[in-house]
Design a protein around this motif. Structure first.
Motif, PDB file in Angstrom:
ATOM      1  N   TRP A   1       0.818  -1.209   0.000  1.00 19.07           N
ATOM      2  CA  TRP A   1       0.000   0.000   0.000  1.00 19.07           C
ATOM      3  C   TRP A   1       0.853   1.261   0.000  1.00 19.07           C
ATOM      4  O   TRP A   1       0.337   2.371  -0.115  1.00 19.07           O
ATOM      5  N   GLN A   2       2.145   1.117   0.122  1.00 18.85           N
ATOM      6  CA  GLN A   2       3.019   2.284   0.242  1.00 18.85           C
ATOM      7  C   GLN A   2       3.058   3.149  -1.021  1.00 18.85           C
ATOM      8  O   GLN A   2       3.092   4.378  -0.905  1.00 18.85           O
ATOM      9  N   PRO A   3       3.043   2.585  -2.227  1.00 15.68           N
ATOM     10  CA  PRO A   3       3.029   3.472  -3.405  1.00 15.68           C
ATOM     11  C   PRO A   3       1.786   4.347  -3.475  1.00 15.68           C
ATOM     12  O   PRO A   3       1.852   5.475  -3.982  1.00 15.68           O
TER      13      PRO A   3
ATOM     14  N   GLY B   1       0.626  11.708  -1.434  1.00 15.50           N
ATOM     15  CA  GLY B   1       1.496  12.772  -0.937  1.00 15.50           C
ATOM     16  C   GLY B   1       2.133  13.564  -2.058  1.00 15.50           C
ATOM     17  O   GLY B   1       2.242  14.787  -1.982  1.00 15.50           O
ATOM     18  N   GLY B   2       2.550  12.872  -3.120  1.00 15.56           N
ATOM     19  CA  GLY B   2       3.126  13.580  -4.265  1.00 15.56           C
ATOM     20  C   GLY B   2       2.110  14.456  -4.974  1.00 15.56           C
ATOM     21  O   GLY B   2       2.428  15.565  -5.409  1.00 15.56           O
ATOM     22  N   ALA B   3       0.882  13.975  -5.086  1.00 14.74           N
ATOM     23  CA  ALA B   3      -0.170  14.781  -5.712  1.00 14.74           C
ATOM     24  C   ALA B   3      -0.454  16.031  -4.888  1.00 14.74           C
ATOM     25  O   ALA B   3      -0.619  17.132  -5.443  1.00 14.74           O
TER      26      ALA B   3
ATOM     27  N   MET C   1       0.111  19.853  -6.001  1.00 19.38           N
ATOM     28  CA  MET C   1      -1.001  20.803  -5.911  1.00 19.38           C
ATOM     29  C   MET C   1      -0.632  22.015  -5.079  1.00 19.38           C
ATOM     30  O   MET C   1      -1.224  23.081  -5.232  1.00 19.38           O
ATOM     31  N   SER C   2       0.361  21.868  -4.195  1.00 22.66           N
ATOM     32  CA  SER C   2       0.778  23.017  -3.392  1.00 22.66           C
ATOM     33  C   SER C   2       1.415  24.106  -4.249  1.00 22.66           C
ATOM     34  O   SER C   2       1.423  25.268  -3.855  1.00 22.66           O
ATOM     35  N   ILE C   3       1.920  23.748  -5.410  1.00 24.74           N
ATOM     36  CA  ILE C   3       2.466  24.765  -6.315  1.00 24.74           C
ATOM     37  C   ILE C   3       1.346  25.677  -6.810  1.00 24.74           C
ATOM     38  O   ILE C   3       1.524  26.895  -6.932  1.00 24.74           O
ATOM     39  N   CYS C   4       0.169  25.092  -7.048  1.00 23.92           N
ATOM     40  CA  CYS C   4      -0.958  25.878  -7.550  1.00 23.92           C
ATOM     41  C   CYS C   4      -1.712  26.607  -6.442  1.00 23.92           C
ATOM     42  O   CYS C   4      -2.052  27.778  -6.574  1.00 23.92           O
ATOM     43  N   PHE C   5      -1.992  25.895  -5.354  1.00 27.81           N
ATOM     44  CA  PHE C   5      -2.904  26.425  -4.352  1.00 27.81           C
ATOM     45  C   PHE C   5      -2.223  27.123  -3.194  1.00 27.81           C
ATOM     46  O   PHE C   5      -2.860  27.845  -2.449  1.00 27.81           O
ATOM     47  N   GLY C   6      -0.971  26.884  -2.996  1.00 25.87           N
ATOM     48  CA  GLY C   6      -0.255  27.544  -1.916  1.00 25.87           C
ATOM     49  C   GLY C   6       0.707  26.577  -1.243  1.00 25.87           C
ATOM     50  O   GLY C   6       0.433  25.385  -1.114  1.00 25.87           O
ATOM     51  N   TRP C   7       1.815  27.121  -0.793  1.00 25.30           N
ATOM     52  CA  TRP C   7       2.849  26.283  -0.205  1.00 25.30           C
ATOM     53  C   TRP C   7       2.451  25.713   1.142  1.00 25.30           C
ATOM     54  O   TRP C   7       3.104  24.815   1.651  1.00 25.30           O
ATOM     55  N   TRP C   8       1.381  26.238   1.752  1.00 31.08           N
ATOM     56  CA  TRP C   8       0.907  25.703   3.018  1.00 31.08           C
ATOM     57  C   TRP C   8       0.466  24.251   2.881  1.00 31.08           C
ATOM     58  O   TRP C   8       0.466  23.510   3.869  1.00 31.08           O
ATOM     59  N   LEU C   9       0.118  23.823   1.690  1.00 33.76           N
ATOM     60  CA  LEU C   9      -0.315  22.444   1.473  1.00 33.76           C
ATOM     61  C   LEU C   9       0.843  21.448   1.628  1.00 33.76           C
ATOM     62  O   LEU C   9       0.610  20.259   1.867  1.00 33.76           O
TER      63      LEU C   9
ATOM     64  N   PRO D   1       4.282  14.906   5.583  1.00 36.90           N
ATOM     65  CA  PRO D   1       4.147  13.719   6.442  1.00 36.90           C
ATOM     66  C   PRO D   1       3.617  12.500   5.707  1.00 36.90           C
ATOM     67  O   PRO D   1       4.043  11.368   5.985  1.00 36.90           O
ATOM     68  N   ILE D   2       2.728  12.689   4.750  1.00 38.52           N
ATOM     69  CA  ILE D   2       2.190  11.559   3.984  1.00 38.52           C
ATOM     70  C   ILE D   2       3.306  10.937   3.144  1.00 38.52           C
ATOM     71  O   ILE D   2       3.427   9.711   3.058  1.00 38.52           O
ATOM     72  N   ILE D   3       4.138  11.777   2.537  1.00 40.49           N
ATOM     73  CA  ILE D   3       5.262  11.276   1.747  1.00 40.49           C
ATOM     74  C   ILE D   3       6.249  10.532   2.644  1.00 40.49           C
ATOM     75  O   ILE D   3       6.738   9.455   2.287  1.00 40.49           O
ATOM     76  N   LEU D   4       6.548  11.080   3.803  1.00 38.58           N
ATOM     77  CA  LEU D   4       7.503  10.431   4.710  1.00 38.58           C
ATOM     78  C   LEU D   4       6.980   9.096   5.227  1.00 38.58           C
ATOM     79  O   LEU D   4       7.729   8.126   5.318  1.00 38.58           O
ATOM     80  N   VAL D   5       5.684   9.036   5.566  1.00 38.19           N
ATOM     81  CA  VAL D   5       5.098   7.768   6.022  1.00 38.19           C
ATOM     82  C   VAL D   5       5.170   6.727   4.905  1.00 38.19           C
ATOM     83  O   VAL D   5       5.541   5.569   5.131  1.00 38.19           O
TER      84      VAL D   5
END
Length: 132
Positions: A83-85, A91-93, A97-105, A111-115
């Motif tokens: 289930w890791q991929p 997390g990658g998505a 999306m943080s590039i479009c909507f804001g770096w706060w995302l 944390p999702i990417i790190l988990v």
């Protein structure tokens, strides 16, 4: 592997020639850069395959008189379902999306990417697949 290495190195020479022709003819920067980067990628893959071919035994694909059955047998170890991929993709998505909507995302995506990354690296150290 020798054949695959040579194929990539020849392909890289073709891409280099096309990049030069395209750059001189079109004077367009983005396409020329993309072609030169494709040349670099082909060189890296071709060098890796050629370098690895010197270290491993010759395979059936390197023998001109080989049959299909000569390449039969065990291909290697393949991991069972994971289930890791999925968590890495989510997390990658979110990170993209943080590039479009804001770096706060990124605070939610990191944390999702790190988990997902730690789970993928250590998935054979615990659980039902521990001793594989």
């Amino acid at each position: 592997m020798k054949i695959q290495g040579r194929m990539f190195l020849w392909l890289s020479l073709f891409i280099l020639a096309m990049a030069v022709v395209y750059g001189v003819w079109s004077k367009e920067v983005a396409g020329t850069t993309a072609l030169f980067m494709a040349f670099g990628l082909c060189v890296m893959v071709g060098y890796y395959l050629a370098f690895t071919a010197r270290r491993v035994d010759a395979g059936a694909q390197d023998n001109k008189e080989a049959d299909v059955a000569d390449d039969a047998g065990e291909l290697g170890f393949f991991a069972p379902h994971s289930w890791q991929p999925l968590s890495l993709a989510v997390g990658g998505a979110l990170a993209f999306m943080s590039i479009c909507f804001g770096w706060w995302l990124m605070y939610f995506s990191a944390p999702i990417i790190l988990v997902g990354l730690f789970g993928w690296v250590f998935e054979f150290y615990r659980g039902e697949n521990q001793n594989q």
